[in-house]
Design a protein around this motif. Sequence first.
Motif, mmCIF file in Angstrom:
data_model
loop_
_atom_site.group_PDB
_atom_site.id
_atom_site.type_symbol
_atom_site.label_atom_id
_atom_site.label_comp_id
_atom_site.label_asym_id
_atom_site.label_seq_id
_atom_site.Cartn_x
_atom_site.Cartn_y
_atom_site.Cartn_z
ATOM 1 N N LEU A 31 0.845 -1.196 0.000
ATOM 2 C CA LEU A 31 0.000 0.000 0.000
ATOM 3 C C LEU A 31 0.881 1.246 0.000
ATOM 4 O O LEU A 31 1.869 1.310 0.747
ATOM 5 N N SER A 32 0.529 2.237 -0.810
ATOM 6 C CA SER A 32 1.256 3.503 -0.814
ATOM 7 C C SER A 32 1.142 4.147 0.552
ATOM 8 O O SER A 32 0.074 4.135 1.169
ATOM 9 N N SER A 33 2.260 4.710 1.014
ATOM 10 C CA SER A 33 2.289 5.269 2.362
ATOM 11 C C SER A 33 3.317 6.390 2.437
ATOM 12 O O SER A 33 4.241 6.449 1.616
ATOM 13 N N ASN A 34 3.147 7.275 3.413
ATOM 14 C CA ASN A 34 4.129 8.325 3.652
ATOM 15 C C ASN A 34 4.167 8.615 5.154
ATOM 16 O O ASN A 34 3.471 9.498 5.656
ATOM 17 N N PRO A 35 4.979 7.846 5.896
ATOM 18 C CA PRO A 35 5.001 8.017 7.344
ATOM 19 C C PRO A 35 5.543 9.362 7.813
ATOM 20 O O PRO A 35 5.367 9.709 8.979
ATOM 21 N N THR A 36 6.166 10.153 6.918
ATOM 22 C CA THR A 36 6.635 11.472 7.342
ATOM 23 C C THR A 36 5.471 12.400 7.667
ATOM 24 O O THR A 36 5.649 13.417 8.323
ATOM 25 N N THR A 37 4.254 12.031 7.229
ATOM 26 C CA THR A 37 3.053 12.803 7.539
ATOM 27 C C THR A 37 2.440 12.378 8.878
ATOM 28 O O THR A 37 1.471 12.976 9.327
ATOM 29 N N GLY A 38 2.998 11.301 9.456
ATOM 30 C CA GLY A 38 2.452 10.767 10.693
ATOM 31 C C GLY A 38 1.467 9.641 10.459
ATOM 32 O O GLY A 38 1.020 8.993 11.401
ATOM 33 N N PHE A 39 1.100 9.397 9.202
ATOM 34 C CA PHE A 39 0.148 8.346 8.869
ATOM 35 C C PHE A 39 0.876 7.044 8.539
ATOM 36 O O PHE A 39 1.955 7.065 7.940
ATOM 37 N N THR A 89 -9.213 -5.336 7.196
ATOM 38 C CA THR A 89 -9.489 -3.904 7.161
ATOM 39 C C THR A 89 -8.171 -3.167 7.336
ATOM 40 O O THR A 89 -7.508 -3.311 8.366
ATOM 41 N N PHE A 90 -7.782 -2.400 6.308
ATOM 42 C CA PHE A 90 -6.566 -1.603 6.348
ATOM 43 C C PHE A 90 -6.967 -0.155 6.621
ATOM 44 O O PHE A 90 -7.781 0.422 5.892
ATOM 45 N N THR A 91 -6.400 0.428 7.663
ATOM 46 C CA THR A 91 -6.730 1.795 8.048
ATOM 47 C C THR A 91 -5.473 2.651 8.007
ATOM 48 O O THR A 91 -4.477 2.325 8.658
ATOM 49 N N TYR A 92 -5.523 3.726 7.209
ATOM 50 C CA TYR A 92 -4.401 4.666 7.103
ATOM 51 C C TYR A 92 -4.671 5.766 8.116
ATOM 52 O O TYR A 92 -5.594 6.566 7.969
ATOM 53 N N ARG A 93 -3.884 5.775 9.199
ATOM 54 C CA ARG A 93 -4.228 6.648 10.316
ATOM 55 C C ARG A 93 -2.992 7.177 11.030
ATOM 56 O O ARG A 93 -1.891 6.686 10.855
ATOM 57 N N ARG A 94 -3.249 8.173 11.851
ATOM 58 C CA ARG A 94 -2.249 8.731 12.764
ATOM 59 C C ARG A 94 -2.593 8.220 14.157
ATOM 60 O O ARG A 94 -3.416 8.812 14.848
ATOM 61 N N PRO A 95 -1.973 7.134 14.573
ATOM 62 C CA PRO A 95 -2.348 6.564 15.867
ATOM 63 C C PRO A 95 -2.019 7.462 17.046
ATOM 64 O O PRO A 95 -2.666 7.378 18.080
ATOM 65 N N TRP A 96 -1.064 8.354 16.902
ATOM 66 C CA TRP A 96 -0.644 9.212 18.016
ATOM 67 C C TRP A 96 -1.420 10.510 18.070
ATOM 68 O O TRP A 96 -1.250 11.290 18.969
ATOM 69 N N LYS A 97 -2.270 10.789 17.095
ATOM 70 C CA LYS A 97 -2.970 12.071 17.075
ATOM 71 C C LYS A 97 -4.488 11.864 17.139
ATOM 72 O O LYS A 97 -5.206 12.232 16.238
#
Length: 123
Positions: A31-39, A89-97
């Motif tokens: 899955l495309s992702s960009n953890p620098t955004t916090g997601f 279920t895949f969830t693209y989220r900011r777990p810390w925010k």
Amino acid sequence: MALASCGTTRSANVEKSSRPQVESSSVQVELSSNPTTGFSWACEIENPAVVEILSDSYKQNPAPKGMVGVGGVQTFVFACKQSGISALTFTYRRPWKGGETAEIRHAKIVVDDTLHGVVEFSE
């Protein structure tokens, strides 16, 4: 972007019992992702008797040296444990925010009697 592929791997049971090695199939989902955004992506498995997550990794896309904020691909590898069907279920989220969610993707994995698994995403 979501990709799924299958491949046969050898896996050993690492529990205290002395069960023999078994042939099993692994399924990879990218899955495309960009953890620098916090997601980042998280995955929930409806039926853990059918599959389990072997690994969850991230690889940044190629970029010039020093460039920040570059996206990439998050890869989940699932081990097929027994025949059956399980929702994923895949969830693209900011777990810390506060659990902010940007996207949810629904899929199902179908594992046959030979432990070959196929992932199908619903649109």
